[in-house]
Structures are given as structure tokens and as C-alpha cells.
Design a protein around this motif. Structure first.
Motif, PDB file in Angstrom:
ATOM      1  N   ASP A 229      10.031  31.534   9.996  1.00 43.69           N
ATOM      2  CA  ASP A 229      10.043  31.423  11.446  1.00 43.69           C
ATOM      3  C   ASP A 229       9.455  32.701  12.036  1.00 43.69           C
ATOM      4  OD1 ASP A 229      11.171  28.887  11.711  1.00 43.69           O
ATOM      5  OD2 ASP A 229      13.211  29.675  11.583  1.00 43.69           O
ATOM      6  N   VAL A 230       8.684  32.545  13.090  1.00 44.42           N
ATOM      7  CA  VAL A 230       8.000  33.674  13.710  1.00 44.42           C
ATOM      8  C   VAL A 230       8.725  34.075  14.985  1.00 44.42           C
ATOM      9  CG1 VAL A 230       5.820  34.488  14.678  1.00 44.42           C
ATOM     10  CG2 VAL A 230       5.807  32.855  12.792  1.00 44.42           C
ATOM     11  N   SER A 231       8.900  35.374  15.159  1.00 49.05           N
ATOM     12  CA  SER A 231       9.430  35.933  16.397  1.00 49.05           C
ATOM     13  C   SER A 231       8.376  36.858  16.979  1.00 49.05           C
ATOM     14  CB  SER A 231      10.708  36.729  16.126  1.00 49.05           C
ATOM     15  OG  SER A 231      11.705  35.899  15.597  1.00 49.05           O
TER      16      SER A 231
ATOM     17  N   HIS B 212       0.927  33.756   6.022  1.00 50.34           N
ATOM     18  CA  HIS B 212       1.346  32.909   7.134  1.00 50.34           C
ATOM     19  C   HIS B 212       0.183  32.795   8.127  1.00 50.34           C
ATOM     20  CE1 HIS B 212       3.631  31.414  10.540  1.00 50.34           C
ATOM     21  NE2 HIS B 212       4.627  31.175   9.711  1.00 50.34           N
TER      22      HIS B 212
ATOM     23  N   ILE C  57       7.957  37.693  10.742  1.00 50.58           N
ATOM     24  CA  ILE C  57       8.203  36.415  10.076  1.00 50.58           C
ATOM     25  C   ILE C  57       9.432  36.598   9.202  1.00 50.58           C
ATOM     26  CG2 ILE C  57       7.248  34.692   8.503  1.00 50.58           C
ATOM     27  CD1 ILE C  57       4.447  35.846   9.368  1.00 50.58           C
TER      28      ILE C  57
ATOM     29  N   CYS D 155       4.457  30.782  26.042  1.00 48.48           N
ATOM     30  CA  CYS D 155       5.401  29.925  25.321  1.00 48.48           C
ATOM     31  C   CYS D 155       5.750  28.729  26.195  1.00 48.48           C
ATOM     32  CB  CYS D 155       6.675  30.697  24.992  1.00 48.48           C
ATOM     33  SG  CYS D 155       7.935  29.659  24.202  1.00 48.48           S
TER      34      CYS D 155
ATOM     35  N   HIS E 183       4.844  40.996  15.985  1.00 51.29           N
ATOM     36  CA  HIS E 183       5.403  39.725  15.527  1.00 51.29           C
ATOM     37  C   HIS E 183       6.035  39.932  14.167  1.00 51.29           C
ATOM     38  CE1 HIS E 183       1.653  39.591  13.232  1.00 51.29           C
ATOM     39  NE2 HIS E 183       2.212  38.659  12.470  1.00 51.29           N
TER      40      HIS E 183
ATOM     41  N   TYR F 112      -0.102  27.442  18.449  1.00 49.42           N
ATOM     42  CA  TYR F 112       0.804  27.524  17.308  1.00 49.42           C
ATOM     43  C   TYR F 112       2.055  26.726  17.628  1.00 49.42           C
ATOM     44  CZ  TYR F 112       4.114  29.334  13.923  1.00 49.42           C
ATOM     45  OH  TYR F 112       5.059  29.422  12.943  1.00 49.42           O
ATOM     46  N   HIS F 113       2.388  25.813  16.760  1.00 59.37           N
ATOM     47  CA  HIS F 113       3.559  24.956  16.944  1.00 59.37           C
ATOM     48  C   HIS F 113       4.522  25.213  15.805  1.00 59.37           C
ATOM     49  CE1 HIS F 113       5.897  21.181  16.885  1.00 59.37           C
ATOM     50  NE2 HIS F 113       5.733  21.258  18.183  1.00 59.37           N
ATOM     51  N   LYS F 114       5.743  25.626  16.133  1.00 61.09           N
ATOM     52  CA  LYS F 114       6.745  25.860  15.096  1.00 61.09           C
ATOM     53  C   LYS F 114       7.188  24.525  14.510  1.00 61.09           C
ATOM     54  CE  LYS F 114       8.951  30.129  16.558  1.00 61.09           C
ATOM     55  NZ  LYS F 114      10.233  30.772  16.802  1.00 61.09           N
ATOM     56  N   THR F 115       7.416  24.498  13.227  1.00 62.37           N
ATOM     57  CA  THR F 115       7.907  23.313  12.552  1.00 62.37           C
ATOM     58  C   THR F 115       9.262  22.907  13.112  1.00 62.37           C
ATOM     59  OG1 THR F 115       6.778  24.077  10.568  1.00 62.37           O
ATOM     60  CG2 THR F 115       8.381  22.337  10.266  1.00 62.37           C
TER      61      THR F 115
ATOM     62  N   TYR G  89       5.944  25.329  21.689  1.00 64.07           N
ATOM     63  CA  TYR G  89       4.677  25.747  21.086  1.00 64.07           C
ATOM     64  C   TYR G  89       4.135  26.937  21.861  1.00 64.07           C
ATOM     65  CZ  TYR G  89       2.358  23.187  24.856  1.00 64.07           C
ATOM     66  OH  TYR G  89       1.939  22.746  26.082  1.00 64.07           O
TER      67      TYR G  89
END
Length: 100
Positions: free
Chosen positions: A59-61, A17, A54, A34, A52, A84-87, A92
Motif C-alpha cells: 500500500d502506498v502512502s 512498485h 510503500i 486524490c 511516498h 494510480y488506483h489502489k487495489t 484513486y
């Protein structure tokens, strides 16, 4: 396959990732901000990344240690900078790396 990609002057394929790749340097501390929307100029959360994870959906937390908000002067001194932008999300993250 990677030999063929290299011979064609393409990057190697990695099975990792992007966040794992970015945060893999143990000699760095990472500060994260964030943002919920590209039109909002103030971060909703910020702090030093403690950990962090995955999940199975990729999805990342982030678990962050709360700190004061870093000044623009401090952020300009970062050794690395990522966005970093989540899908499928409008939120972001701006991630700043500082050598320990």
C-alpha cells in the motif's frame, strides 16, 4: 527470463512498485489529486508530493506539501500524467509531472 521475454516481444519483468517507477525522475515535481470515488469530480486532497512510502502490503502512502489547487490550464501543461488506483479501493490518484 527477461531475454526470453524480449525475444518474444514482451516487456521485461521489473521488481519495482509502479509508483516507484513513476516517481523516480528527480528532475520532475509531482502534483497529486486524490479522489474517493469515480463519480466525485472534486479531489478530496491535492498538493505537491514531498515523499511516498510503500508498506509490506504494497500500500502506498503519500506525504504532500499543501498548495493551492492547480488550474485545468496548469494541469494541461504537465509533462506527464498518470492515474494510480489502489487495489480493492474506490479511491484513486491523478499524478501530474512537471519538469523542474
Amino acid at each position: 527470463m527477461n531475454k526470453t521475454r524480449i525475444d518474444s516481444q514482451k516487456n521485461e519483468l521489473i521488481h519495482e512498485h509502479a509508483i516507484d517507477s513513476i516517481l523516480s525522475n528527480s528532475q520532475m515535481s509531482y502534483y497529486i489529486e486524490c479522489y474517493h470515488d469515480k463519480y466525485i469530480e472534486e479531489p478530496s486532497m491535492y498538493g505537491l508530493i514531498f515523499k511516498h512510502e510503500i508498506d509490506n502490503n504494497l500500500d502506498v502512502s503519500f506525504i504532500i506539501s499543501t498548495t493551492g489547487k492547480f488550474t485545468n490550464q496548469k494541469l494541461s501543461e504537465a509533462d506527464s500524467y498518470y492515474v494510480y488506483h489502489k487495489t480493492n479501493m474506490t479511491s484513486y490518484y491523478k499524478i501530474y509531472g512537471f519538469k523542474d
